[in-house]
Scaffold this motif. Structure first.
Motif, PDB file in Angstrom:
ATOM      1  N   UNK A   1       0.841  -1.167   0.000  1.00  0.00           N
ATOM      2  CA  UNK A   1       0.000   0.000   0.000  1.00  0.00           C
ATOM      3  C   UNK A   1       0.889   1.233   0.000  1.00  0.00           C
ATOM      4  N   UNK A   2       0.563   2.188  -0.831  1.00  0.00           N
ATOM      5  CA  UNK A   2       1.315   3.425  -0.949  1.00  0.00           C
ATOM      6  C   UNK A   2       0.627   4.499  -0.111  1.00  0.00           C
ATOM      7  N   UNK A   3       1.437   5.267   0.620  1.00  0.00           N
ATOM      8  CA  UNK A   3       0.873   6.340   1.444  1.00  0.00           C
ATOM      9  C   UNK A   3       1.855   7.489   1.514  1.00  0.00           C
ATOM     10  N   UNK A   4       1.325   8.679   1.651  1.00  0.00           N
ATOM     11  CA  UNK A   4       2.127   9.877   1.893  1.00  0.00           C
ATOM     12  C   UNK A   4       1.800  10.342   3.301  1.00  0.00           C
ATOM     13  N   UNK A   5       2.829  10.815   3.994  1.00  0.00           N
ATOM     14  CA  UNK A   5       2.575  11.276   5.356  1.00  0.00           C
ATOM     15  C   UNK A   5       3.255  12.607   5.610  1.00  0.00           C
ATOM     16  N   UNK A  57     -13.304   4.676   6.417  1.00  0.00           N
ATOM     17  CA  UNK A  57     -14.169   5.324   5.431  1.00  0.00           C
ATOM     18  C   UNK A  57     -15.521   4.617   5.342  1.00  0.00           C
ATOM     19  N   UNK A  58     -15.497   3.290   5.593  1.00  0.00           N
ATOM     20  CA  UNK A  58     -16.716   2.487   5.575  1.00  0.00           C
ATOM     21  C   UNK A  58     -16.597   1.418   6.659  1.00  0.00           C
ATOM     22  N   UNK A  59     -17.712   0.897   7.085  1.00  0.00           N
ATOM     23  CA  UNK A  59     -17.726  -0.131   8.131  1.00  0.00           C
ATOM     24  C   UNK A  59     -17.047  -1.431   7.710  1.00  0.00           C
ATOM     25  N   UNK A  60     -17.064  -1.752   6.403  1.00  0.00           N
ATOM     26  CA  UNK A  60     -16.504  -3.021   5.943  1.00  0.00           C
ATOM     27  C   UNK A  60     -14.975  -2.996   5.791  1.00  0.00           C
ATOM     28  N   UNK A  61     -14.349  -1.875   6.074  1.00  0.00           N
ATOM     29  CA  UNK A  61     -12.884  -1.778   6.005  1.00  0.00           C
ATOM     30  C   UNK A  61     -12.305  -2.531   7.203  1.00  0.00           C
ATOM     31  N   UNK A  62     -11.339  -3.436   6.974  1.00  0.00           N
ATOM     32  CA  UNK A  62     -10.765  -4.176   8.104  1.00  0.00           C
ATOM     33  C   UNK A  62      -9.903  -3.288   9.009  1.00  0.00           C
ATOM     34  N   UNK A  63      -9.776  -3.709  10.242  1.00  0.00           N
ATOM     35  CA  UNK A  63      -8.898  -3.023  11.185  1.00  0.00           C
ATOM     36  C   UNK A  63      -7.473  -3.087  10.637  1.00  0.00           C
ATOM     37  N   UNK A  64      -6.715  -2.000  10.719  1.00  0.00           N
ATOM     38  CA  UNK A  64      -5.403  -1.942  10.051  1.00  0.00           C
ATOM     39  C   UNK A  64      -4.273  -2.658  10.793  1.00  0.00           C
ATOM     40  N   UNK A  65      -4.458  -3.946  11.073  1.00  0.00           N
ATOM     41  CA  UNK A  65      -3.409  -4.716  11.738  1.00  0.00           C
ATOM     42  C   UNK A  65      -2.133  -4.772  10.893  1.00  0.00           C
ATOM     43  N   UNK A  66      -2.271  -4.815   9.579  1.00  0.00           N
ATOM     44  CA  UNK A  66      -1.087  -4.886   8.714  1.00  0.00           C
ATOM     45  C   UNK A  66      -0.237  -3.622   8.827  1.00  0.00           C
ATOM     46  N   UNK A  67      -0.863  -2.481   9.060  1.00  0.00           N
ATOM     47  CA  UNK A  67      -0.113  -1.238   9.245  1.00  0.00           C
ATOM     48  C   UNK A  67       0.716  -1.311  10.526  1.00  0.00           C
ATOM     49  N   UNK A  69       1.682  -4.065  12.044  1.00  0.00           N
ATOM     50  CA  UNK A  69       2.726  -5.069  11.813  1.00  0.00           C
ATOM     51  C   UNK A  69       3.918  -4.461  11.072  1.00  0.00           C
ATOM     52  N   UNK A  70       3.639  -3.601  10.092  1.00  0.00           N
ATOM     53  CA  UNK A  70       4.701  -2.925   9.341  1.00  0.00           C
ATOM     54  C   UNK A  70       5.525  -2.025  10.265  1.00  0.00           C
ATOM     55  N   UNK A  71       4.868  -1.251  11.120  1.00  0.00           N
ATOM     56  CA  UNK A  71       5.574  -0.359  12.033  1.00  0.00           C
ATOM     57  C   UNK A  71       6.422  -1.143  13.034  1.00  0.00           C
TER      58      UNK A  71
END
Length: 88
Positions: A1-5, A57-67, A69-71
């Motif tokens: 996943x690509x992100x800008x911060x 953004x929506x209820x069906x979006x999963x909890x960001x465990x992968x984010x 895990x990356x950190x």
């Protein structure tokens, strides 16, 4: 996943840096997304604590465990690098 911060806040007293994700794929899944890194010293032990604050953004979006895990993986890599550099 690509992100800008961007760095949202630095708190020297509490030894924290807060990053806000402002662009990339992640903004299509989350209305807001912040990650806070806190450096903690307890005697001879130094640790980091990551805290995620987000609004899906929506209820069906999963909890960001992968984010998270990356950190954690990045923190472990930095730790290994610093320990190796300290031995040299």
């Amino acid at each position: 996943m690509v992100a800008k911060d961007k760095i949202d806040a630095i708190d020297m007293e509490n030894k924290t840096i807060t990053f806000e994700l402002i662009g990339g794929e992640v903004t299509s899944y989350f209305k807001s997304f912040k990650a806070t890194l806190q450096a903690i010293a307890q005697g001879d032990v130094n640790m980091v604590k990551w805290t995620l604050e987000y609004e899906k953004a929506r209820e069906d979006i999963p909890t960001p465990h992968s984010h998270l895990d990356f950190l954690i993986s990045c923190s472990r890599d930095v730790d290994a690098y610093l320990l190796k550099a300290q031995k040299n």
